[in-house]
Scaffold this active site. Structure first.
Site, short mmCIF file in Angstrom:
data_model
loop_
_atom_site.label_atom_id
_atom_site.label_comp_id
_atom_site.label_asym_id
_atom_site.label_seq_id
_atom_site.Cartn_x
_atom_site.Cartn_y
_atom_site.Cartn_z
N THR A 78 34.93 -48.74 -71.96
CA THR A 78 35.81 -49.88 -71.69
C THR A 78 36.00 -49.97 -70.18
OG1 THR A 78 37.84 -48.56 -71.74
CG2 THR A 78 37.05 -49.43 -73.86
N TYR A 123 47.83 -37.81 -67.10
CA TYR A 123 47.50 -38.73 -68.20
C TYR A 123 47.51 -37.98 -69.52
CZ TYR A 123 44.48 -41.45 -71.33
OH TYR A 123 43.96 -42.11 -72.42
N ARG A 140 49.04 -58.31 -69.01
CA ARG A 140 49.41 -58.93 -67.73
C ARG A 140 48.43 -60.05 -67.40
NH1 ARG A 140 49.61 -53.77 -63.95
NH2 ARG A 140 47.81 -53.38 -65.28
N SER A 161 43.83 -57.75 -73.49
CA SER A 161 42.90 -58.55 -72.67
C SER A 161 41.49 -57.98 -72.64
CB SER A 161 43.44 -58.70 -71.24
OG SER A 161 43.61 -57.44 -70.64
N LYS A 198 49.67 -38.41 -73.14
CA LYS A 198 49.08 -38.54 -74.47
C LYS A 198 49.53 -37.42 -75.41
CE LYS A 198 46.86 -42.41 -74.04
NZ LYS A 198 47.23 -43.57 -74.89
N ASN A 240 48.43 -50.23 -78.05
CA ASN A 240 47.13 -49.92 -77.50
C ASN A 240 47.15 -49.71 -75.98
OD1 ASN A 240 44.04 -50.17 -77.13
ND2 ASN A 240 44.84 -51.94 -76.01
#
Length: 260
Positions: free
Chosen positions: A203, A166, A43, A20, A170, A97
């Site tokens: 982003t 996080y 979503r 999205s 990763k 992604n």
């Protein structure tokens, strides 16, 4: 050269998770422009629908198919793959992604935030990878490609408590990418796997990380010129467009101004 190599993907099916916004949206559009049938899941499927309409208006040769899916729910992922099989045959390219971060430190963070990061960043990536491989295997697709959008946070730990967990997810993606490469070799396939590890990309990532502090989110992108989503998309196209005998293992990319 990769632009010409992308021709072999024309008419084939790609799944892009988290399509999205950001890297997912830019990548989905680029693959549609290359003539692929792209299932873009998120979503917020309305944003993917808007992207799909824009692709049609611009006359891109492929098509973007929006699909609503909560990646933290395995049943929804399995239902999505069943729908892709029924409507489009199966998945030839899988771009994992989707990813997110919550500012939950190791000393006092919320378990719910940790669990959500594991569910999306690690488990959903594994489920989508497994289902994409099974889709390729049952159709005797031997030249498929699985791409994990990893992070520089999967290769070093920065002194910021907000992203330590996080970063752990990763690091898991780094291990999973190499483990997948080894399993694909043991299975005697020519299906490829690539990890792409960007540094700071402008982003909605920071805005979501610091949803209650807009100034803190803006500061993430103010110190130096960050990467743009299209920069990461170009790395995806490079990996996909490499000749079938070439496997790009991991692309690490940072803004020039980023130190760590």
């Amino acid at each position: 050269r990769w632009a010409a190599e992308m021709e072999r993907w024309r008419g084939r099916v790609a799944l892009v998770t988290g399509a999205s916004v950001g890297i997912g949206a830019a990548t989905a559009v680029a693959l549609v422009r290359s003539g692929m049938k792209v299932v873009g899941c998120a979503r917020d499927v309305d944003k993917v629908q808007k992207l799909s309409t824009e692709c049609q208006v611009r006359g891109h040769s492929g098509v973007l198919v929006p699909f609503k899916c909560d990646l933290s729910n395995e049943e929804e992922i399995l239902a999505m793959f069943a729908a892709i099989k029924a409507q489009h045959g199966g998945v030839d390219v899988c771009i994992n992604n989707a990813g997110l971060a919550h500012p939950e430190p190791l000393l006092n963070g919320k378990t719910s935030g940790w669990k959500n990061m594991l569910d999306v960043n690690v488990l959903a990536l594994c489920v989508c990878t497994r289902e994409a491989y099974q889709s390729m295997k049952e159709r005797n697709v031997d030249d498929g490609h699985i791409i994990h959008i990893n992070s520089m946070s999967g290769h070093r730990v920065v002194p910021s408590a907000d992203i330590h967990f996080y970063s752990a997810t990763k690091y898991a993606v780094t291990a999973l990418t190499e483990g997948l490469r080894q399993e694909l070799r043991d299975a005697n396939t020519h299906i490829r796997v690539t990890g792409i590890s960007p540094g700071v990309v402008e982003t909605e990532f920071a805005a979501r990380l610091y949803s209650d502090d807009a100034d803190k989110a803006a500061a993430v992108y103010a110190k130096f010129k960050p990467l743009d989503a299209i920069d990461v998309t170009n790395a995806v196209l490079y990996a996909l467009g490499s000749p079938p005998h070439v496997q790009i293992g991991d692309i690490q990319m940072r803004p020039v101004g980023q130190v760590s």
